[in-house]
Write a protein that holds these residues in place. Structure first.
Motif, PDB file in Angstrom:
ATOM      1  N   CYS B  15       0.838  -1.208   0.000  1.00 26.22           N
ATOM      2  CA  CYS B  15       0.000   0.000   0.000  1.00 26.22           C
ATOM      3  C   CYS B  15       0.869   1.253   0.000  1.00 26.22           C
ATOM      4  O   CYS B  15       0.630   2.213  -0.741  1.00 26.22           O
ATOM      5  N   ILE B  47      -2.661  -0.945  -4.878  1.00 24.12           N
ATOM      6  CA  ILE B  47      -3.325  -0.661  -3.603  1.00 24.12           C
ATOM      7  C   ILE B  47      -4.363  -1.752  -3.303  1.00 24.12           C
ATOM      8  O   ILE B  47      -4.534  -2.161  -2.142  1.00 24.12           O
ATOM      9  N   PHE B  51      -4.145  -4.138  -0.111  1.00 19.29           N
ATOM     10  CA  PHE B  51      -5.287  -4.215   0.796  1.00 19.29           C
ATOM     11  C   PHE B  51      -5.710  -5.676   1.018  1.00 19.29           C
ATOM     12  O   PHE B  51      -5.941  -6.100   2.151  1.00 19.29           O
ATOM     13  N   TRP B  54      -3.260  -7.314   3.231  1.00 21.91           N
ATOM     14  CA  TRP B  54      -3.230  -6.775   4.591  1.00 21.91           C
ATOM     15  C   TRP B  54      -4.490  -7.099   5.382  1.00 21.91           C
ATOM     16  O   TRP B  54      -4.420  -7.510   6.545  1.00 21.91           O
ATOM     17  N   TYR B  55      -5.682  -6.901   4.750  1.00 22.09           N
ATOM     18  CA  TYR B  55      -6.944  -6.905   5.478  1.00 22.09           C
ATOM     19  C   TYR B  55      -7.180  -8.147   6.343  1.00 22.09           C
ATOM     20  O   TYR B  55      -7.457  -8.011   7.544  1.00 22.09           O
ATOM     21  N   ARG B  58      -4.938  -8.025   9.501  1.00 23.83           N
ATOM     22  CA  ARG B  58      -4.707  -6.715  10.098  1.00 23.83           C
ATOM     23  C   ARG B  58      -4.587  -6.748  11.615  1.00 23.83           C
ATOM     24  O   ARG B  58      -4.027  -5.846  12.224  1.00 23.83           O
TER      25      ARG B  58
END
Ligand SMILES: [K+]
Ligand SMILES: [K+]
Lengths: 483, 483
Positions: B15, B47, B51, B54-55, B58
Motif C-alpha cells: 500500500c 493498492i 489491501f 493486509w486486510y 490486520r
C-alpha cells in the motif's frame, strides 16, 4: 636464520640435481641427436656451483628450524628452476631466449606444463626427455613439500595432516623425518610411474614416449613430446590410461600409503577428500559429456564420452594434457573446466589448485554459517569425516583462499598491463597459478606469443601456486627477517 | 514462522509503495506525456493487492522474530520489485516485454542501474521520473536493511554493527526499533538528496534532471535520464558534484549520524572502514589518472583528471554512471575498475559490493596468518581500529566471501550457457551481483541485446547482491523451514 645450514643443504641439492642431467645425456648418446654437449656442460656447471655452495658449509650439521624451512623451500624451487635453464639454453638446436628457457624450466619443475615451444616433435630427443623428467622430478619435490614440509610449516591449514604423515613427524627436527617420509611415498610414486609407462607401451606408444608421458602423467604435469599432446596418439585406450593414472596421482599419497600398508581399499572410501574429489570428477565428466553430446561436437557417442572424460579430468586435475581444442568447445565448457582447475586435486598429491580438502572445508564453513543464521544459539563445528577441524585450521584455510585470490588479481592486472586481452590474461593467470598449463585465447596452444614481461609474471604465478602462496608471502614480511 | 504477521506488514508495504506511484503520475500531468493512465492503473492494482494481503491479517500484531526477518526481507524486495513492473508494463509508449520490464524494475529497486532501455531521453517524463525514484526508494530500503535488519540477522559479520546502531536495537523485538533507526538515517538520506539536487541545478541541470540524478546519485544507483548518462551534460562541475555525493553516499550512514549528532568530523577520521574506503578511492583515482595520461586518452590534463576521477569513483562505488566509454580504456583499466566494484562502498551505505569493512577484515586475517606462520606460538587477534573482532564475526565474513564467490561462479556459468561470450558473462555477473550496473563487452552500454534467460539470471544476481547472499541462501535450506 641458519643461513649456512640452508646453504649446505642447497649445495647438496644442486649436486643431486646435476646427477639428473646424466639420463638425458645418455638419451643424447643413444639417439645421437647432438644434445650431449649441452648436457655435459650443464652437468659440469651445476656440479661446480653445487660444490662451491656446499663445501664451505659442509660441517654445518645443526638441525634446521621451522622458520628456516620457508627460506629453504623457496630457494629449493627458485635455484633448481634456475639451474634447470642451463640445458635448454646450451642446446644449439633450441635457440631460446633466457626468458623462454626460464619459462620452460620453471613450468616443468612446478609441473605447470605451460610451454613456449612449438614444433616440439622436431626437438632433440635429449631435450624432450629432459622436459618430461623435469616434471617428474618436480612431482617428487611436491610430494615432499606437501606431505612433509607444508604440514610442518602450517601453511593454508596443512597442519591438519601432521598426524597422518607416515613416521613420527611431530617435533621440529626436520631433515631425518622428511627423508624417511619422502622415501615411503617416493616408492609409490616410482611404482605408479613404472606401471603407467608399461600401460602406455602396451597401448601402442613407443618406449620413449611411454616413459616420457608416464613421467608427466604421474607428476600431473602435462608436458608432451608432441605439439598435439595426447591427441597425437589418437587412441581411446591411451586416453583412458591417462585418466586412470591422473586420478590416482591426484589423490593424497598418504592415503595410497595407508591402503598399501593396510592392504585394504577401505581408506579410499573413508577419506572425505578422496570422496569429494571423485564426486567432483564424476559431476564434471557428466556435465561435459552431456554438453558435447547435445552440441554434437563429436560424431559418435563413445568418442564423445572418451573426449569429455579425458578433457574434464585432464583440466580439472590440473594436468593440462590435450586431445582436442577444448578452448573452442561450446558455451560454458572452457570456463567451467578452468574454474574446476581452481579446485584441483587432493592435498599431498602432485596436482595443483586450491586442493579439494580446502574447498571442502570452505563449503562446510558456509553450511555452518547458514545453520548459525537459523539457530544463532546453536553450537556447530566444522567436520571433515568424523574429525572436528580446529578453528585455527579453518582460519588458515580462509587466509589461504584470500591470499590466492589476491595473488590472482594482482597477476591478472599485471598481465593486462603488458597488453594481453582479458580472456588470455584471466586464463593464463588461472593456468599458471593452478599449475594447470594451457589457457584460453592466445595461450590456448602455447605461450610463445606473449610478451617477455608476461612470461616472467607467469613464472611468479607458477611459483606462488606450487609453493602454496604463503611460503613466498612470508618471505616478503619484515617480521620474518627481524628476529 | 509467523506467516500472517509477515503478510500484514507486506500488505502495508505494498500500500505504501502504491503511494509512491503518485509523484510520477503528477509528473505525467505536468508534462502531459500520456503516462498518467499507466500510473493510475498501477496505483489501483497495487493498492488493491496490498489491501487484499493486509486486510485478513490486520489484527496480527505479535512481534516478528529474527527468523521471520529473513522471509520478510526477501519478500519485501521480490514483491515490491514485481509490483514495480506494473507502470513499465502498462505504459504504451514503452513497449516492453515482461522480462525487460522486470529487469528494469529489479535493476532500479536494487539500485543496480543496469538498463535494457535505449533512446531513454525520448521516453515519457513520468517513466523517467519513475525509474529515478525507484532507485531512490531502493536506497531507502537498503539503509533499513543494512543498518537495522542485517546486523540483527547476523548476515556476513554484520552483527559487528549491532552496538553502533542509533537507538537500542539489541533485543529481538523488530518493528519499533527499525522504524526508529530508519527515521534518523532517512533524514540524512533526504537531506543529502536535497543538497545534491540543488548542487546539480546550480551547476546547470534543469530541475527535472537535477532531482532525478540526485535520486540515483544518493542511492548509488546509476540510472540516468539520458543514454549518455552523466556524459550528456559534458560538465566537469557536474562530474565533480557527482563524485562528492557518491563518496558521501558510500560511507556508513551511522557514521554520518554520529558526526551530525556529535557536531564533529572526527568520527570520519576515526572509523577504520571510512579510512580504508577513502584510501582505496585515492589509490584508484591515481592509478586511473596516471594510466589515461600516459596513454593520452584525453587531450588535456584537467579533463583527464576529471574523467579518471569520475569513472574511478563511479565504478568502484558501484554507482555505474558513465561519462565516457570506459570499457574501451587501455590495458587493465576496465578490469581493474570491475574488480574494485567487488570491494564497493562501506557497510550500511547504499553502495554495493562485498563492502570495505569485510575486505578489511579479510586482509587483517591474511596478515594474521602470515604472523602466525612466523611465530606459531604467538597470540594474534583480528582488530578493526582499536576493537578486537570476535572470531565468530570473522568466520561469518569468510562464509560471506565464499558464498559470494560461489554465487558468482554459478551465475557466470549460467550466463555462458545462454550463449554469452566470456567477457560479457564475467562482467555482467560482476555488474549485477555487485549492484554496479554497466559491464563490458555486449553489456557495456545496456543489456538490451542479451537473451531473456540471461536477463532473469541477472535479476537473481541483483537480488543476491543486494540481499547479501545469505538472506536468500538461508531460505533454500531445509533447516530454515523445519522448526
Ligand atoms: K599441469
Ligand atoms: K549501481
Amino acid at each position: 636464520m641458519r643461513f649456512r645450514g640452508i646453504l649446505r643443504i642447497l649445495g647438496l641439492l644442486i649436486c643431486l640435481f646435476s646427477a639428473t642431467l646424466i639420463p638425458p645425456g645418455i638419451v643424447a648418446l643413444i639417439y645421437e641427436d647432438g644434445g650431449g654437449v649441452a648436457f655435459l656442460l650443464s652437468f659440469i656447471v651445476s656440479i661446480v656451483v653445487g660444490f662451491v655452495v656446499w663445501y664451505p658449509n659442509r660441517n654445518e650439521r645443526s638441525d634446521l628450524k621451522v622458520r628456516d624451512g620457508f627460506l629453504l623451500t623457496v630457494l629449493f624451487w627458485t635455484v633448481l628452476g634456475s639451474v634447470g635453464i642451463l640445458p635448454l639454453w646450451f642446446t644449439a638446436e633450441v635457440p631460446l631466449s633466457i626468458t623462454d628457457a626460464a619459462f620452460e624450466s620453471f613450468s616443468g619443475l612446478t609441473t605447470t606444463g605451460a610451454t613456449i615451444l612449438t614444433g616440439i616433435e622436431h626437438l632433440p630427443h635429449s631435450i624432450l626427455f629432459y622436459r618430461q623428467q623435469l616434471q617428474w622430478l618436480g612431482g617428487m619435490g611436491i610430494i615432499v613439500l606437501a606431505v612433509a614440509i607444508l604440514p610442518m610449516l602450517g601453511i593454508g591449514g596443512m597442519q591438519l595432516y601432521r598426524a597422518e604423515i607416515p613416521g613420527p613427524l611431530k617435533d621440529a627436527k626436520m631433515t631425518p623425518r622428511i627423508a624417511d617420509t619422502a622415501k615411503h611415498l617416493w616408492y609409490i610414486y616410482v611404482a605408479l610411474t613404472l606401471v603407467c609407462a608399461v600401460a602406455y607401451k602396451l597401448a601402442g606408444m613407443g618406449w620413449f614416449d611411454a616413459i616420457g608421458h608416464a613421467f608427466s602423467t604421474i607428476a600431473v604435469g602435462g608436458f608432451s613430446t608432441y605439439d598435439a599432446s595426447m591427441g597425437y596418439f589418437d587412441s581411446s585406450t591411451i586416453n583412458t590410461i591417462c585418466v586412470v593414472f591422473l586420478i590416482l596421482s591426484s589423490m593424497n599419497f598418504a592415503v595410497h600409503y595407508a591402503a598399501i600398508t593396510g592392504r585394504s581399499l577401505w581408506g579410499y572410501f573413508k577419506d572425505p577428500e578422496v570422496r569429494g574429489f571423485v564426486f567432483i570428477q564424476a559431476v564434471l565428466i557428466i556435465i561435459v559429456f552431456m554438453t558435447v553430446l547435445v552440441h554434437k561436437v563429436f560424431d559418435n557417442t563413445e568418442l564423445a564420452f572418451n573426449q569429455a572424460m579425458f578433457q574434464a579430468v585432464s583440466i580439472s586435475t590440473t594436468a593440462g594434457f590435450a586431445t582436442t581444442d577444448f578452448a573452442s568447445w561450446p558455451l560454458f565448457l572452457p570456463i567451467l573446466l578452468i574454474f574446476a582447475s581452481f579446485i584441483g586435486g587432493c592435498a599431498s598429491s602432485t596436482a595443483g589448485g586450491l586442493k579439494v580438502v580446502r574447498v571442502l572445508l570452505l563449503f562446510r564453513q558456509g553450511v555452518r554459517e547458514l545453520n548459525r543464521l537459523v539457530h544463532p544459539q546453536g553450537m556447530y563445528s566444522v567436520k571433515l569425516g568424523k574429525r572436528i577441524v580446529p578453528p585455527r585450521v579453518v582460519e588458515a584455510v580462509w587466509g589461504f583462499f584470500a591470499a590466492y585470490a589476491l595473488v590472482f588479481v594482482v597477476i591478472m592486472l599485471g598481465l593486462l598491463a603488458t597488453g594481453l586481452d582479458d580472456i588470455t590474461a584471466f586464463s593464463a593467470t588461472a593456468a599458471c597459478l593452478n599449475n594447470l598449463g594451457p589457457g584460453l585465447g592466445e595461450v590456448a596452444a602455447n605461450y610463445a606469443g606473449i610478451p617477455d614481461a608476461a612470461k616472467w609474471l607467469l613464472v611468479i604465478a607458477m611459483l606462488f601456486g606450487r609453493l602454496e602462496v604463503f611460503t613466498i608471502l612470508v618471505l616478503l614480511t619484515p617480521t620474518f627477517w627481524r628476529s
